[in-house]
Design an enzyme around this catalytic site. Structure first.
Site, mmCIF file in Angstrom:
data_model
loop_
_atom_site.group_PDB
_atom_site.id
_atom_site.type_symbol
_atom_site.label_atom_id
_atom_site.label_comp_id
_atom_site.label_asym_id
_atom_site.label_seq_id
_atom_site.Cartn_x
_atom_site.Cartn_y
_atom_site.Cartn_z
ATOM 1 N N HIS A 260 0.816 -1.212 0.000
ATOM 2 C CA HIS A 260 0.000 0.000 0.000
ATOM 3 C C HIS A 260 0.859 1.276 0.000
ATOM 4 C CE1 HIS A 260 -3.193 -2.755 1.520
ATOM 5 N NE2 HIS A 260 -2.300 -3.160 2.407
ATOM 6 N N ASP A 261 1.816 1.336 0.908
ATOM 7 C CA ASP A 261 2.487 2.604 1.190
ATOM 8 C C ASP A 261 3.542 2.997 0.160
ATOM 9 O OD1 ASP A 261 2.380 2.086 4.814
ATOM 10 O OD2 ASP A 261 0.836 2.634 3.364
#
Ligand code: RIB
Ligand code: CA
Length: 340
Positions: A260-261
């Site tokens: 995600h990040d």
């Protein structure tokens, strides 16, 4: 300006930004989320050491969300938030300022120039907004990893982790940034769960870094398995992501890790890698079953102007090609392979 709850994938977001020649990290806010804020801060400082980074201000955020008690998720990210990795503790000093003060000062010192990236709960950005209501106008743009739109949550059936930890903060941020010149880009689960890191991606990154032996992460390995990579960045990252792959496997999502990040970090550097759509977004605060849910009004039923751009499409493999090449070649330069 980076605001993280480091975190296994937050760690890779930091590596990606440190490896990116077009990125200058002007400050790191350590936000409570995956693990407690002091542990997040220690992880951030330790990664800066491993990455041989120059002096970057790392500030400690609020110990708790705005209203509710802190909930952490060591089962997802490991007892110290970085999986099985064991980073040498850093001697770097934490900033004397709070994370929210750092947000405000960075934005005031560089009006219109700084992109804010949040890959954790929005607690400290919300506190910064209370101190400086002009923040949306002072920042160049905001990119947030969080939320889930018409998509199952990963923390409750309807809520994504970063929003779920501090829904009040998320509402403060989304409401305030409706006044921003450039709407925030939201990288939500519906897109970031297509960013599936597999063992082959790790092996390719290690190979690009010139690390030996071949970096193999297997679902058949015991939990005691640790990387023997000659490149320290590869070694520590591999130990971190192995934990995350085991977690995803144990929760029926396959032997993979949703990145995600680092994906949100790549969007912050180059928004052209995603297709976005303008939407009015709000956060459910009082729902018995839906508290923390991010709601997107796709057809203007609320009669409110759009306050965000939701990232709706991307090319995951193109992202991984970029991530592998950028981090792998940077890791190779930092720790050149020893001639055998
Ligand atoms: O829901 C995924 C997000 O929550 C990621 O930022 C992960 O690091 C956790 O903070
Ligand atoms: Ca995170």
């Amino acid at each position: 300006m980076v605001d993280v709850d480091t975190g296994i994938d937050d760690s890779l977001a930091l590596l990606f930004l440190l490896a990116s020649p077009d990125a200058e990290i002007v400050g790191i806010a350590s936000t409570a989320g995956n693990v407690a804020a002091p542990v997040v801060a220690a992880n951030n400082l330790a990664w800066l050491d491993v990455c041989r980074a120059g002096p970057i201000e790392v500030a400690l955020g609020s110990l708790t969300p705005l209203v509710v008690p802190l909930v952490t998720t060591e089962d997802t990210h490991g007892p110290r938030g970085i999986g099985y990795a064991e980073l040498p503790p850093s001697d770097r000093a934490l900033s004397a300022r709070s994370a929210s003060d750092l947000w405000v000062d960075v934005a005031r010192r560089h009006p219109g120039e700084v992109t804010g990236l949040v890959t954790g709960p929005l607690t400290n950005l919300a506190l910064a907004l209370k101190a400086e209501p002009q923040l949306p106008q002072l920042l160049r743009r905001l990119v947030v990893m969080g939320g889930a739109f018409h998509y199952a949550g990963n923390t409750t059936p309807t809520a994504e982790w970063n929003i779920s930890v501090d829904p009040e903060a998320a509402k403060v941020v989304f409401d305030a940034f409706s006044a921003a010149a450039l709407p925030p880009i939201i990288c939500s689960l519906d897109l970031t769960e297509t960013i599936e890191m597999k063992p082959d991606h790790v092996a390719r990154l290690a190979q690009t870094a010139g690390s030996v032996p071949v970096e193999e992460i297997s679902a058949d390995h015991s939990e005691a398995t640790r990387s023997t990579a000659t490149n320290p960045i590869v070694r520590h990252f591999s130990d971190a992501v192995r934990f995350y792959m085991n977690f995803h496997r144990d929760h029926g999502q396959g032997f993979l890790a949703h990145m995600h990040d680092p994906f949100a970090a790549a969007v912050a550097l180059d928004p052209s890698i995603v297709t976005t759509r303008p939407v009015t977004v709000d956060v459910e605060l009082t729902g018995t079953l839906t508290r923390g849910m991010t709601v997107a009004d796709l057809t203007g039923m609320w009669g409110r102007p759009p306050n965000a751009e939701i990232a709706t499409q991307t090319d995951p493999e193109a992202f991984f090609d970029l991530l592998i090449e950028r981090i792998g070649s940077w890791a190779r330069t930092l720790y050149p392979p020893v001639a055998s």
